[in-house]
Design a protein around this motif. Sequence first.
Motif, PDB file in Angstrom:
ATOM      1  N   PRO A 148      10.439  -7.130 -13.179  1.00  0.00           N
ATOM      2  CA  PRO A 148      10.925  -6.710 -11.869  1.00  0.00           C
ATOM      3  C   PRO A 148      10.689  -7.833 -10.860  1.00  0.00           C
ATOM      4  CG  PRO A 148       9.176  -5.244 -12.676  1.00  0.00           C
ATOM      5  CD  PRO A 148       9.377  -6.277 -13.717  1.00  0.00           C
ATOM      6  N   PRO A 149      11.684  -8.136 -10.025  1.00  0.00           N
ATOM      7  CA  PRO A 149      11.563  -9.289  -9.132  1.00  0.00           C
ATOM      8  C   PRO A 149      10.480  -9.116  -8.062  1.00  0.00           C
ATOM      9  CG  PRO A 149      13.603  -8.087  -8.715  1.00  0.00           C
ATOM     10  CD  PRO A 149      12.985  -7.473  -9.919  1.00  0.00           C
ATOM     11  N   ILE A 150       9.739 -10.183  -7.822  1.00  0.00           N
ATOM     12  CA  ILE A 150       8.754 -10.225  -6.733  1.00  0.00           C
ATOM     13  C   ILE A 150       8.973 -11.543  -5.968  1.00  0.00           C
ATOM     14  CG2 ILE A 150       6.988  -8.876  -7.953  1.00  0.00           C
ATOM     15  CD1 ILE A 150       5.542 -11.598  -8.505  1.00  0.00           C
ATOM     16  N   ARG A 151       8.415 -11.609  -4.765  1.00  0.00           N
ATOM     17  CA  ARG A 151       8.448 -12.864  -4.019  1.00  0.00           C
ATOM     18  C   ARG A 151       7.335 -13.774  -4.506  1.00  0.00           C
ATOM     19  NH1 ARG A 151       6.512 -11.472   0.423  1.00  0.00           N
ATOM     20  NH2 ARG A 151       7.188  -9.330   0.402  1.00  0.00           N
ATOM     21  N   LEU A 187       0.816  -1.212   0.000  1.00  0.00           N
ATOM     22  CA  LEU A 187       0.000   0.000   0.000  1.00  0.00           C
ATOM     23  C   LEU A 187       0.853   1.267   0.000  1.00  0.00           C
ATOM     24  CD1 LEU A 187      -2.995  -0.984   2.324  1.00  0.00           C
ATOM     25  CD2 LEU A 187      -2.787  -1.135  -0.169  1.00  0.00           C
ATOM     26  N   GLY A 188       2.146   1.127   0.286  1.00  0.00           N
ATOM     27  CA  GLY A 188       3.035   2.281   0.194  1.00  0.00           C
ATOM     28  C   GLY A 188       3.224   2.719  -1.246  1.00  0.00           C
ATOM     29  N   SER A 189       3.588   1.779  -2.099  1.00  0.00           N
ATOM     30  CA  SER A 189       3.868   2.098  -3.503  1.00  0.00           C
ATOM     31  C   SER A 189       2.667   1.824  -4.403  1.00  0.00           C
ATOM     32  CB  SER A 189       5.050   1.249  -3.987  1.00  0.00           C
ATOM     33  OG  SER A 189       4.659  -0.116  -4.062  1.00  0.00           O
ATOM     34  N   GLY A 190       1.750   1.010  -3.942  1.00  0.00           N
ATOM     35  CA  GLY A 190       0.618   0.592  -4.770  1.00  0.00           C
ATOM     36  C   GLY A 190       0.951  -0.543  -5.716  1.00  0.00           C
ATOM     37  N   GLY A 191       2.228  -0.952  -5.728  1.00  0.00           N
ATOM     38  CA  GLY A 191       2.674  -1.956  -6.695  1.00  0.00           C
ATOM     39  C   GLY A 191       2.636  -3.375  -6.148  1.00  0.00           C
ATOM     40  N   ILE A 192       2.783  -4.327  -7.066  1.00  0.00           N
ATOM     41  CA  ILE A 192       2.791  -5.749  -6.705  1.00  0.00           C
ATOM     42  C   ILE A 192       4.139  -6.107  -6.082  1.00  0.00           C
ATOM     43  CG2 ILE A 192       2.714  -8.111  -7.630  1.00  0.00           C
ATOM     44  CD1 ILE A 192       0.952  -6.984  -9.934  1.00  0.00           C
ATOM     45  N   CYS A 193       4.117  -6.673  -4.871  1.00  0.00           N
ATOM     46  CA  CYS A 193       5.369  -7.033  -4.213  1.00  0.00           C
ATOM     47  C   CYS A 193       5.570  -8.545  -4.147  1.00  0.00           C
ATOM     48  CB  CYS A 193       5.436  -6.423  -2.816  1.00  0.00           C
ATOM     49  SG  CYS A 193       4.011  -6.802  -1.797  1.00  0.00           S
ATOM     50  N   ALA A 194       4.495  -9.284  -4.334  1.00  0.00           N
ATOM     51  CA  ALA A 194       4.582 -10.736  -4.241  1.00  0.00           C
ATOM     52  C   ALA A 194       3.371 -11.354  -4.915  1.00  0.00           C
ATOM     53  CB  ALA A 194       4.637 -11.171  -2.768  1.00  0.00           C
TER      54      ALA A 194
END
Length: 292
Positions: free
Chosen positions: A111-114, A50-57
């Motif tokens: 871009p790498p995600i978990r 929710l900080g960046s709004g982007g997909i992290c995992a």
Amino acid sequence: EAKSRGRNTYQFFEPVLSAGVLQRLVMENALRGAMERNELLLHYQPQVDLGSGGICAAEALLRWRSAELGLVSPADFIPVAEEMGLIISIGEWVLRTACAQNKAWQDAGLPPIRVAVNVSALQVLAGTLPGIVAETLRDTGLDPRYLELELTESVMIREVEATLSQVIELKRLGVTISLDDFGTGYSSLGYLSRFPLDRLKIDQGFVRNITTEPKNAAIARATVALSQGLGMVVIAEGVETEGQLRYLHSIGCEEIQGYLFSRPVPPEELAVMVGQGKALSLDGTELESART
Ligand code: C2E
Ligand code: MG
Ligand code: MG
Ligand code: MG
């Protein structure tokens, strides 16, 4: 025999197998060769920071397209696979497939995600998980920081010492450990301080009525505070509405996962979302491109 009793006598037969037992036998039989017949596949559901709004995992979620039974829900077949002992080999397949997929995405330049993999309590109780994870990371070439394992509370309270030593070993490998379905198990909070957990997932049961049910809202707030106090990242699952998103953001929840952003999707679709930088905007939640 029935005939000899006369024309107007009804005979009721107790069926040898009840419908439920029969259904169960059919499922066990179909599940036995499912992996070999390539009927298992993984879908992936994005997790959003929710900080960046982007997909992290992305969470890998198992699907079974049975030739005989059609699409079967994991909620229905995983308990059966556990009772049959099949969850060990299925779990290894899930781990390997998810790690290989994530490495392939990275090799393709995304871009790498978990990738987050659900682990059955039985896989932990088997005692071989750290070795299997180490081998899988080596074979697939995935950097451990891009693998997350989701455990449930049930495993933390059974065989505490054996589980703890395995979790410590897994942490040493460099993988992320999260606690799934928080609040639905036998929540003895003691294990939260003993186990080196990185992340905590608020169960969707508490998220569902978060804007209308003050008690669920209170549990969510307490869970966020608890996570922060323990230095864990907190994510809410099952987020379906903007109202839920706004409330969760207002109480300091850091990440969300749910139909609001995306359902679990096939790997090709997940790659498109990550590649396009699909993102969640908090003021209105419309989807936009985060990167150029
Ligand atoms: P889970 O790990 O808690 O996964 C979240 C479940 O919630 C998934 O159901 C997902 O599709 C669903 N979900 C996500 N967002 C929403 C939403 O906004 N609304 C609603 N109503 N549901 C949402 P799914 O895929 O049917 O999986 C059910 C459970 O099966 C999982 O719960 C997990 O416990 C288990 N499972 C799935 N894949 C695996 C696996 O590879 N291994 C093991 N051991 N268990 C698995
Ligand atoms: Mg999960
Ligand atoms: Mg869950
Ligand atoms: Mg669940």
